[in-house]
Design a protein around this motif. Structure first.
Motif, PDB file in Angstrom:
ATOM      1  N   ASP A 200       0.864  -1.180   0.000  1.00 55.64           N
ATOM      2  CA  ASP A 200       0.000   0.000   0.000  1.00 55.64           C
ATOM      3  C   ASP A 200       0.899   1.228   0.000  1.00 55.64           C
ATOM      4  OD1 ASP A 200      -1.591   2.124   0.630  1.00 55.64           O
ATOM      5  OD2 ASP A 200      -2.389   1.282   2.493  1.00 55.64           O
ATOM      6  N   THR A 229      -2.611   5.793  -5.185  1.00 54.30           N
ATOM      7  CA  THR A 229      -3.821   6.611  -5.109  1.00 54.30           C
ATOM      8  C   THR A 229      -3.486   8.084  -5.293  1.00 54.30           C
ATOM      9  OG1 THR A 229      -5.580   7.360  -3.607  1.00 54.30           O
ATOM     10  CG2 THR A 229      -3.593   6.531  -2.564  1.00 54.30           C
ATOM     11  N   SER A 231      -5.279  10.256  -3.722  1.00 51.00           N
ATOM     12  CA  SER A 231      -5.897  10.900  -2.557  1.00 51.00           C
ATOM     13  C   SER A 231      -4.939  11.823  -1.831  1.00 51.00           C
ATOM     14  CB  SER A 231      -6.421   9.848  -1.591  1.00 51.00           C
ATOM     15  OG  SER A 231      -7.576   9.257  -2.130  1.00 51.00           O
TER      16      SER A 231
HETATM   17  C1  LIG Z   1      -2.323   3.702   4.665  1.00 49.25           C
HETATM   18  C2  LIG Z   1      -3.478   4.077   3.820  1.00 49.25           C
HETATM   19  N1  LIG Z   1      -3.762   3.344   2.771  1.00 49.25           N
HETATM   20  C3  LIG Z   1      -4.798   3.623   1.976  1.00 49.25           C
HETATM   21  C4  LIG Z   1      -5.634   4.674   2.242  1.00 49.25           C
HETATM   22  C5  LIG Z   1      -6.826   4.847   1.361  1.00 49.25           C
HETATM   23  O1  LIG Z   1      -6.873   5.969   0.637  1.00 49.25           O
HETATM   24  P1  LIG Z   1      -7.827   6.122  -0.603  1.00 49.25           P
HETATM   25  O2  LIG Z   1      -8.891   5.086  -0.542  1.00 49.25           O
HETATM   26  O3  LIG Z   1      -8.384   7.486  -0.473  1.00 49.25           O
HETATM   27  O4  LIG Z   1      -6.964   5.943  -1.806  1.00 49.25           O
HETATM   28  C6  LIG Z   1      -5.385   5.482   3.346  1.00 49.25           C
HETATM   29  C7  LIG Z   1      -6.286   6.590   3.668  1.00 49.25           C
HETATM   30  O5  LIG Z   1      -6.223   7.246   4.660  1.00 49.25           O
HETATM   31  C8  LIG Z   1      -4.274   5.172   4.159  1.00 49.25           C
HETATM   32  O6  LIG Z   1      -3.982   5.896   5.241  1.00 49.25           O
END
Ligand SMILES: Cc1ncc(COP(=O)(O)O)c(C=O)c1O
Length: 373
Positions: A200, A229, A231
């Motif tokens: 991840d 991502t 995000s």
């Molecule tokens: C470690 C980690 N992985 C994945 C995500 C998921 O993010 P998203 O679904 O917005 O791509 C987050 C979100 O806070 C995260 O902290």
């Protein structure tokens, strides 16, 4: 009537923080929320415009494979950033952010009736690796991440029953970064025990001194599944846009699974995502903004005598404090919301996490509050 996996699950920790925030606000306390990791940064105007320009008169169902333009821009980005060549048609698939894809991975790749059904993950952790594995009928195994090991898991604790090992570097919540050599050791162990590596990499782009590596950079990528991502990189949490880079056999399985779930990002989001992956300027600006907030908070934290541990990347500061519950309560009294380390697992005991999401001004006010405690 309710799935026992759900019935036994504790509330998602951040639901509690949100309740606290509302209760404080209702009492008229000015709240500065360092709790949840949802960036408050503006999304770059160029990306927002791309979304508007892409909005069609009618938006048909998006296909699971995603737009070729998006897969190509993701492949270009992986090449630029990590120097790896990926086939956009067979080794990439877009995801609706990364959470849903992280959650469902065990459903796609674990046979719950087999002996080889253990999903391992480092702990403290983002809660979704464990929860997704449980819903997928897997057995879960938490690997404690300790300060003395640089918050890296002990790979000798794994055995033949392991199907998937989750890693997350730069790490939420500690901000620790894994060196490239760790990924090579993990890949060697994966080969030996026959498991898949799920990496991840939500935070690879939020760094302070040097860009962290990716699991994609190992010599043999045949067991590596990477979740990326927009995000955090592009402050696009609400857009829901990410991708998985993985061996063709895994992507083929995802292409078979995902149309049933219906989690392909909207095509107008995919078109805006192409613009986001193709641009680094806005990411440099984002990094500079997090660095500025960090620079405001670090001296105030040091002056309190609290120790900042790891925290080399991500948007998080991980602090070792003498009595975490007392510190969280003390900060709450003054309107500062932070997460107790135990939100992320028992090895989070003795720590608190600041998410650098408030504005720079709010960070300055928080620093002043810390000075007065
Ligand atoms: C470690 C980690 N992985 C994945 C995500 C998921 O993010 P998203 O679904 O917005 O791509 C987050 C979100 O806070 C995260 O902290």
């Amino acid at each position: 009537m309710i799935n026992p996996v759900l019935a036994e699950m504790a509330a998602y920790p951040f639901v509690k923080l949100e309740e606290t925030r509302r209760a404080l606000a209702a009492r008229g306390v000015e709240v500065i929320d360092f709790g949840k990791g949802d960036p408050n940064e503006p999304t770059d105007p160029m990306i927002r415009q791309a979304l508007i320009d892409a909005l069609p008169v009618r938006a048909p169902y998006p296909l699971a494979a995603g737009l070729p333009e998006l897969r190509e821009s993701a492949a270009r980005w992986c090449k630029r950033r990590f120097g790896v060549d990926l086939d956009p048609d067979t080794e990439l698939i877009p995801t609706y952010g990364s959470k849903e894809a992280i959650f469902s991975l065990a459903q796609v790749l674990v046979d719950p009736s087999s002996d080889k059904r253990v999903v391992a993950y480092g702990e403290p952790a983002y809660p979704v690796y464990e929860r997704g594995a449980l819903f997928g009928g897997a057995e879960v195994r938490a690997l404690p991440l300790r300060r003395e090991n640089g918050f890296l898991p002990d790979l000798s604790a794994l055995d033949e029953r392991t199907a998937i090992v989750w890693v997350n570097y730069p790490h939420n919540p500690t901000g620790a970064v894994a060196p490239r050599s760790f990924y090579e050791e993990l890949a060697a162990r994966a080969d030996e025990l026959d498991f898949l590596i799920a990496s991840d990499e939500a935070y690879t782009e939020l760094w302070f001194s040097e860009p962290p590596p990716s699991a994609l950079q190992v010599a043999d990528r045949s067991r590596v599944i990477v979740f990326q991502t927009l995000s955090k990189r592009s402050s696009m949490t609400g857009y829901r846009s990410g991708f998985i880079a993985a061996p063709a056999v895994v992507i083929a399985a995802l292409k078979a699974y995902r149309p049933t779930v219906g989690t392909a990002p909207q095509e107008f989001v995919q078109r805006a995502s192409v613009v986001a992956w193709d641009d680094e300027r806005h990411v440099e600006e984002t990094r500079a903004r997090y660095a500025a907030k960090r620079d405001v908070l670090l001296p105030a934290i040091a002056a309190r005598g609290w120790e900042v541990v790891a925290s080399e990347a991500t948007m998080y500061l991980w602090l070792a404090v003498p009595d975490a519950d007392a510190v969280v309560a003390q900060l709450l009294e003054r309107g500062l919301i932070v997460s107790p380390g135990t939100f992320f697992g028992p090895s989070g005991e003795g720590y608190i996490r600041f998410a650098l999401v408030p504005t720079l001004d709010e960070c300055r006010r928080a620093a002043a509050i810390l000075a007065e405690l």
